[in-house]
Design a protein around this motif. Structure first.
Motif, PDB file in Angstrom:
ATOM      1  N   CYS A   1       0.089   3.293   3.663  1.00  0.00           N
ATOM      2  CA  CYS A   1       0.528   2.947   4.961  1.00  0.00           C
ATOM      3  C   CYS A   1       1.385   1.694   4.751  1.00  0.00           C
ATOM      4  CB  CYS A   1      -0.790   2.399   5.664  1.00  0.00           C
ATOM      5  SG  CYS A   1      -1.499   0.701   5.122  1.00  0.00           S
TER       6      CYS A   1
ATOM      7  N   CYS B   1       0.784  -1.103   0.050  1.00  0.00           N
ATOM      8  CA  CYS B   1      -0.036  -0.035  -0.084  1.00  0.00           C
ATOM      9  C   CYS B   1       0.805   1.336  -0.008  1.00  0.00           C
ATOM     10  CB  CYS B   1      -0.866   0.020   1.286  1.00  0.00           C
ATOM     11  SG  CYS B   1      -1.763   1.596   1.368  1.00  0.00           S
TER      12      CYS B   1
ATOM     13  N   CYS C   1      -6.750  -1.924   0.623  1.00  0.00           N
ATOM     14  CA  CYS C   1      -5.857  -1.919   1.821  1.00  0.00           C
ATOM     15  C   CYS C   1      -6.815  -2.300   2.864  1.00  0.00           C
ATOM     16  CB  CYS C   1      -4.897  -0.777   2.039  1.00  0.00           C
ATOM     17  SG  CYS C   1      -3.872  -0.950   3.379  1.00  0.00           S
TER      18      CYS C   1
ATOM     19  N   CYS D   1      -5.754   0.765   5.842  1.00  0.00           N
ATOM     20  CA  CYS D   1      -6.506   2.191   5.602  1.00  0.00           C
ATOM     21  C   CYS D   1      -7.276   2.273   4.583  1.00  0.00           C
ATOM     22  CB  CYS D   1      -4.952   2.993   5.340  1.00  0.00           C
ATOM     23  SG  CYS D   1      -4.457   2.840   3.683  1.00  0.00           S
TER      24      CYS D   1
END
Ligand SMILES: [Zn+2]
Length: 65
Positions: free
Chosen positions: A10, A7, A21, A24
């Motif tokens: 994050c 990601c 994700c 997040c």
């Protein structure tokens, strides 16, 4: 060999599949990353706290793109 996705937001590394994700909610990933840390207990991990990680998982150390 298929490279796992990390990601962009994050740094969470997705094991396989999935386009969102789980940490997040971002849908922006890169396969260009190097090194990773496995965080099992974020609340007890100094690295997790430095990286702002609050949930267990595998996280990329560096994103190159
Ligand atoms: Zn994320």
């Amino acid at each position: 060999m298929k490279q796992d996705k990390a990601c962009r937001s994050c740094r969470y590394v997705l094991e396989e599949g999935g386009d969102v994700c789980p940490i997040c909610g971002s849908n922006s990933f890169t396969t260009f990353w190097r090194g990773y840390v496995v965080i099992l207990k974020p609340e007890q991990s100094e690295i997790a706290q430095k990286m702002g990680i609050t949930k267990p998982g595998r996280y990329a150390l560096r994103l190159s793109r």
